[in-house]
Scaffold this motif. Structure first.
Motif, mmCIF file in Angstrom:
data_model
loop_
_atom_site.group_PDB
_atom_site.id
_atom_site.type_symbol
_atom_site.label_atom_id
_atom_site.label_comp_id
_atom_site.label_asym_id
_atom_site.label_seq_id
_atom_site.Cartn_x
_atom_site.Cartn_y
_atom_site.Cartn_z
ATOM 1 N N VAL A 1 0.835 -1.207 0.000
ATOM 2 C CA VAL A 1 0.000 0.000 0.000
ATOM 3 C C VAL A 1 0.864 1.248 0.000
ATOM 4 O O VAL A 1 0.588 2.216 -0.724
ATOM 5 N N MET A 2 1.923 1.252 0.801
ATOM 6 C CA MET A 2 2.794 2.430 0.845
ATOM 7 C C MET A 2 3.513 2.623 -0.485
ATOM 8 O O MET A 2 3.738 3.768 -0.916
ATOM 9 N N GLU A 3 3.884 1.547 -1.145
ATOM 10 C CA GLU A 3 4.482 1.668 -2.470
ATOM 11 C C GLU A 3 3.520 2.345 -3.442
ATOM 12 O O GLU A 3 3.912 3.227 -4.221
ATOM 13 N N GLU A 4 2.257 1.949 -3.401
ATOM 14 C CA GLU A 4 1.253 2.568 -4.267
ATOM 15 C C GLU A 4 1.041 4.036 -3.902
ATOM 16 O O GLU A 4 0.847 4.886 -4.773
ATOM 17 N N LEU A 5 1.073 4.355 -2.614
ATOM 18 C CA LEU A 5 0.917 5.745 -2.195
ATOM 19 C C LEU A 5 2.070 6.611 -2.690
ATOM 20 O O LEU A 5 1.871 7.763 -3.095
ATOM 21 N N LEU A 6 3.280 6.073 -2.659
ATOM 22 C CA LEU A 6 4.435 6.821 -3.168
ATOM 23 C C LEU A 6 4.294 7.071 -4.668
ATOM 24 O O LEU A 6 4.580 8.180 -5.149
ATOM 25 N N HIS A 7 3.866 6.060 -5.418
ATOM 26 C CA HIS A 7 3.673 6.243 -6.859
ATOM 27 C C HIS A 7 2.582 7.273 -7.144
ATOM 28 O O HIS A 7 2.725 8.118 -8.037
ATOM 29 N N PHE A 8 1.497 7.225 -6.368
ATOM 30 C CA PHE A 8 0.417 8.190 -6.565
ATOM 31 C C PHE A 8 0.871 9.606 -6.209
ATOM 32 O O PHE A 8 0.491 10.570 -6.876
ATOM 33 N N HIS A 9 1.679 9.727 -5.164
ATOM 34 C CA HIS A 9 2.219 11.045 -4.799
ATOM 35 C C HIS A 9 3.042 11.629 -5.936
ATOM 36 O O HIS A 9 2.890 12.802 -6.306
ATOM 37 N N ASP A 10 3.926 10.813 -6.520
ATOM 38 C CA ASP A 10 4.753 11.300 -7.631
ATOM 39 C C ASP A 10 3.885 11.649 -8.844
ATOM 40 O O ASP A 10 4.143 12.648 -9.530
ATOM 41 N N HIS A 11 2.871 10.838 -9.100
ATOM 42 C CA HIS A 11 1.961 11.089 -10.222
ATOM 43 C C HIS A 11 1.222 12.423 -10.042
ATOM 44 O O HIS A 11 1.175 13.260 -10.953
ATOM 45 N N ALA A 12 0.648 12.637 -8.844
ATOM 46 C CA ALA A 12 -0.089 13.878 -8.588
ATOM 47 C C ALA A 12 0.841 15.093 -8.562
ATOM 48 O O ALA A 12 0.477 16.171 -9.034
ATOM 49 N N LEU A 13 2.055 14.893 -8.023
ATOM 50 C CA LEU A 13 2.993 16.013 -7.953
ATOM 51 C C LEU A 13 3.425 16.460 -9.347
ATOM 52 O O LEU A 13 3.594 17.659 -9.605
ATOM 53 N N MET A 14 3.586 15.516 -10.267
ATOM 54 C CA MET A 14 3.940 15.875 -11.641
ATOM 55 C C MET A 14 2.820 16.689 -12.293
ATOM 56 O O MET A 14 3.073 17.660 -13.015
ATOM 57 N N ILE A 15 1.568 16.310 -12.031
ATOM 58 C CA ILE A 15 0.441 17.079 -12.562
ATOM 59 C C ILE A 15 0.439 18.496 -11.988
ATOM 60 O O ILE A 15 0.200 19.480 -12.706
ATOM 61 N N VAL A 16 0.722 18.617 -10.700
ATOM 62 C CA VAL A 16 0.776 19.944 -10.074
ATOM 63 C C VAL A 16 1.878 20.794 -10.696
ATOM 64 O O VAL A 16 1.681 21.988 -10.973
ATOM 65 N N PHE A 17 3.044 20.193 -10.944
ATOM 66 C CA PHE A 17 4.142 20.933 -11.576
ATOM 67 C C PHE A 17 3.753 21.417 -12.970
ATOM 68 O O PHE A 17 4.040 22.553 -13.350
ATOM 69 N N LEU A 18 3.105 20.543 -13.736
ATOM 70 C CA LEU A 18 2.698 20.930 -15.089
ATOM 71 C C LEU A 18 1.680 22.069 -15.056
ATOM 72 O O LEU A 18 1.764 23.021 -15.842
ATOM 73 N N ILE A 19 0.697 21.982 -14.156
ATOM 74 C CA ILE A 19 -0.294 23.049 -14.039
ATOM 75 C C ILE A 19 0.367 24.359 -13.629
ATOM 76 O O ILE A 19 0.079 25.427 -14.198
ATOM 77 N N SER A 20 1.251 24.291 -12.637
ATOM 78 C CA SER A 20 1.920 25.505 -12.155
ATOM 79 C C SER A 20 2.764 26.142 -13.259
ATOM 80 O O SER A 20 2.768 27.370 -13.424
ATOM 81 N N THR A 21 3.476 25.308 -14.017
ATOM 82 C CA THR A 21 4.295 25.836 -15.111
ATOM 83 C C THR A 21 3.439 26.487 -16.188
ATOM 84 O O THR A 21 3.757 27.578 -16.694
ATOM 85 N N PHE A 22 2.323 25.853 -16.523
ATOM 86 C CA PHE A 22 1.439 26.399 -17.552
ATOM 87 C C PHE A 22 0.822 27.725 -17.103
ATOM 88 O O PHE A 22 0.761 28.697 -17.870
ATOM 89 N N VAL A 23 0.348 27.789 -15.860
ATOM 90 C CA VAL A 23 -0.242 29.031 -15.352
ATOM 91 C C VAL A 23 0.802 30.150 -15.302
ATOM 92 O O VAL A 23 0.510 31.298 -15.664
ATOM 93 N N LEU A 24 2.016 29.829 -14.865
ATOM 94 C CA LEU A 24 3.073 30.843 -14.833
ATOM 95 C C LEU A 24 3.389 31.354 -16.230
ATOM 96 O O LEU A 24 3.578 32.560 -16.444
#
Length: 230
Positions: free
Chosen positions: A16-39
Motif C-alpha cells: 500500500v505504501m508503495e502505491e501511495l508513493l507512486h500516486f504522490h509522484d503522479h499527482a505532484l507531476m500534474i501539479v508541476f505541469l499546471i503551475s508551469t502552464f499558469v506561470l
C-alpha cells in the motif's frame, strides 16, 4: 525510520505504501505541469497582447478551461480509487491484533491467541541502549510475521489517539467506544517506527509505536515464549 535532513517519504515497507508513493509522484507531476502552464500564461499576458478582448472572450478558451480541469481530475481520481480498493478490508487475515490507546501508552492483544497481550511504554532516555532511538523505542515491540496479511483493530480507553506508522502507509484514529481497523502486509524484516498522531494530552509525543517484522518461524518462537511467561 526518518533521517535528519530527509526530503520526501520514508522507504515503503508495504504494498500500500508503495502505491501511495507512486500516486504522490503522479499527482505532484500534474501539479508541476499546471503551475508551469499558469506561470507561462501570466508572463505571456504581461509581456504580449494576450489580453486582447477577442482572446479573453473566446468561446474556444472557455471550452478548454472547462474540459481540461475535468480531464485532470479523472487522471487523479482513477489511481486514487485503485489505492482505496487495495486498502479495503481483508476477508481472511493471517493475524489480528487489537491496539488500544491510553494516556499515554499503547496496549496490544493478539486475538488469535489466548492470554497474549502486553502494554508498550516508551523507554526513557536514560534507559536506552546503544542503537535505540530516543522517543521512538518501547519496552515491548509489536512482533508480526512478514509477508502475512495483518489486521489491526484500533480503539482507545480515554481520549482520541491515532495509530500511525509512516513506512507502512498506516494512520487510523483510535476513538473511545468505536472500533476502527486497518490492514497491511510487511514485505521485508526489520523495525518500523511510528507515533500517536493525535494531540491527546500533555504526553502526546511520548506514545511511540514499534513494529518488528520477523520470519514466520521466529514469530512462532516469540509467541510461544510470551505465552509461557504469561
Amino acid at each position: 525510520m526518518a533521517h535528519p535532513t530527509q526530503l520526501g517519504f520514508q522507504d515503503a515497507a508495504s504494498p500500500v505504501m508503495e502505491e501511495l508513493l507512486h500516486f504522490h509522484d503522479h499527482a505532484l507531476m500534474i501539479v508541476f505541469l499546471i503551475s508551469t502552464f499558469v506561470l507561462y500564461i501570466i508572463l505571456a499576458m504581461v509581456s504580449t497582447k494576450l489580453t486582447n478582448k477577442l482572446i479573453l472572450d473566446s468561446q474556444e478558451i472557455e471550452v478548454v478551461w472547462t474540459v481540461l480541469p475535468a480531464i485532470i481530475l479523472v487522471l487523479i481520481a482513477l489511481p486514487s480509487l485503485r489505492i482505496l480498493y487495495l486498502m479495503d478490508e481483508l476477508d481472511d487475515p493471517h493475524l489480528t491484533i487489537k491496539a488500544m490507546g491510553h494516556q499515554w501508552y499503547w496496549s496490544y492483544e493478539y486475538t488469535d491467541y489466548e492470554n497474549l497481550g502486553f502494554d508498550a511504554y516508551m523507554v526513557p532516555t536514560q534507559d536506552l541502549t546503544p542503537g535505540q532511538f530516543r522517543l521512538l523505542e518501547t519496552d515491548h515491540r509489536m512482533v508480526i510475521p512478514m509477508e502475512s496479511p495483518t489486521r489491526v483493530l484500533i480503539s482507545a480507553e480515554d481520549v482520541l489517539h491515532s495509530w500511525a506508522v509512516p513506512s507502512l502507509g498506516v494512520k487510523m484514529d483510535a476513538v473511545p467506544g468505536r472500533l476502527n481497523q486497518t490492514t497491511f502486509m510487511i514485505l521485508r524484516p526489520g523495525m518500523y517506527y511510528g507515533q500517536c498522531s493525535e494531540i491527546c494530552g500533555a504526553n502526546h509525543s511520548f506514545m511511540p509505536i514499534v513494529i518488528e517484522a520477523v520470519p514466520l518461524e521466529h514469530f512462532e518462537n516469540w509467541s510461544a515464549l510470551m505465552l509461557e511467561d504469561a
